[in-house]
Design a protein around this motif. Structure first.
Motif, short mmCIF file in Angstrom:
data_model
loop_
_atom_site.label_atom_id
_atom_site.label_comp_id
_atom_site.label_asym_id
_atom_site.label_seq_id
_atom_site.Cartn_x
_atom_site.Cartn_y
_atom_site.Cartn_z
N HIS A 133 -8.76 -16.31 -60.67
CA HIS A 133 -9.91 -17.09 -60.26
C HIS A 133 -9.94 -18.42 -61.00
N TRP A 183 -8.65 -12.17 -62.96
CA TRP A 183 -7.88 -11.87 -61.75
C TRP A 183 -8.65 -10.98 -60.79
N SER A 184 -8.57 -11.35 -59.53
CA SER A 184 -9.00 -10.41 -58.48
C SER A 184 -7.86 -9.43 -58.27
N THR A 193 -4.52 -21.36 -55.91
CA THR A 193 -5.44 -20.48 -55.21
C THR A 193 -5.25 -20.65 -53.71
N SER A 199 -13.45 -9.17 -57.30
CA SER A 199 -13.32 -10.58 -56.91
C SER A 199 -12.77 -11.48 -57.99
N ALA A 239 -11.43 -4.45 -53.31
CA ALA A 239 -10.94 -5.41 -54.30
C ALA A 239 -12.09 -5.87 -55.18
N ALA A 260 -6.32 -12.01 -52.30
CA ALA A 260 -6.20 -11.18 -53.51
C ALA A 260 -4.84 -10.50 -53.46
N PRO A 261 -4.28 -10.24 -54.66
CA PRO A 261 -4.76 -10.58 -56.00
C PRO A 261 -4.49 -12.04 -56.33
N GLN A 277 -0.09 -3.04 -56.82
CA GLN A 277 -0.90 -3.62 -55.75
C GLN A 277 -0.27 -3.34 -54.39
#
Length: 301
Positions: free
Chosen positions: A165, A171-172, A52, A101, A99, A161-162, A198
């Motif tokens: 989480h 997924w964001s 992350t 979250s 987006a 993002a993406p 994306q």
């Protein structure tokens, strides 16, 4: 470097962009630790769901070029959509990215073409909230970078993002604005989004030029001065003699209507309700009456 990383860099990254790693604190809540310079390899690992990455939105010299409005309730999609449209229609700014979250709610990502002093960015976001998000409780919306947040929330850090989480495993992702209503119940994806798609979403977005940012900031701050004038005019319209409004004045009919309405009511709530519902009153006065009524109804909630 992938197309998506190129677009993220174009829109949101500072020169020598720094990042934070995310971990759980003693209470299980997300916590962040500074991790140094953000490289394409680190971003690629994040896009692969391997780690992350949280962006540090403010440079060491106090500048920012990414602004994020955080909506904590997925049910606030209507307000998200309204703000998305308002910044384009009323402030004449490029569309922000929307987006989901991956855990709760939505994010609006604004891009600045050049870094701006963080104090101005925070002033812009605060004014944006006052003008367009007054109906959302403060604990259901946040800004990044923020001037003040609870101690357990990093005020200048936002998850990229993406990404997957760490808590929910969802997924964001950046989404097409027309699909926002689909995420009211579940603001995240079960699987990683198509990264080329994306990149395509972000490729269609433009950054806010500094001159346009300053112009929009001026518009947002202007109501702070005009609101007092508008409320004062409501009081004057109920107390001044009819001769105060010339028949040749464009607002004469509206002001006379407000005075006539006020003559029939002895308490403020009834008067303001009458003004708000009076079709002959100016839109400005009806809006101000509606604002003034909010405390009456809030107290009854």
């Amino acid at each position: 470097m992938s197309k998506l990383i190129t677009e993220l860099q174009r829109l949101y990254f500072l020169d020598d962009q720094q990042w934070h790693s995310q971990h759980a604190d003693a209470s299980g809540n997300p916590a962040y630790s500074a991790a140094g310079a953000l490289t394409p390899e680190i971003v690629a690992a994040s896009l692969a769901g391997e780690k992350t990455v949280a962006l540090q939105l403010v440079s060491p010299d106090g500048m920012a070029r990414a602004m994020v409005v955080v909506f904590d309730k997925p049910g606030d999609w209507g307000e998200v959509a309204n703000l998305y449209q308002a910044v384009q229609d009323e402030l004449d700014l490029p569309a922000p990215a929307i987006a989901v979250s991956g855990r709760k709610g939505f994010r609006l990502w604004f891009s600045l073409a050049e870094p701006v002093a963080v104090a101005e960015v925070q002033s812009f976001l605060d004014a944006l909230g006052r003008k367009y998000l007054a109906d959302i409780p403060l604990n259901h919306r946040q800004f990044r970078p923020a001037a003040d947040l609870p101690n357990d929330i990093a005020p200048a850090v936002i998850n990229l993002a993406p990404a997957r989480h760490t808590v929910t495993g969802k997924w964001s992702a950046f989404i097409d604005p027309s699909l926002g209503g689909m995420f009211i119940e579940e603001p995240g994806l079960e699987m990683a989004p198509n990264m080329d798609r994306q990149a395509s979403i972000l490729a269609g977005l433009a950054s806010i030029k500094v001159a346009d940012f300053q112009r929009a900031l001026g518009i947002l701050l202007a109501p702070a001065e005009s609101d007092a004038t508008d409320l004062s005019s409501l009081e004057q319209s109920a107390n001044q003699p009819d001769e105060a409004a010339s028949p040749r004045s464009p607002d004469a009919g509206h002001l006379n209507s407000l005075r006539n309405v006020g003559n029939h009511y002895s308490d403020p709530q009834s008067f303001l309700l009458a003004v708000m519902n009076d079709s002959s009153a100016s839109p400005r006065h009806r809006i101000e009456a509606a604002k003034a009524l909010l405390p009456f109804f809030s107290n009854n909630a």
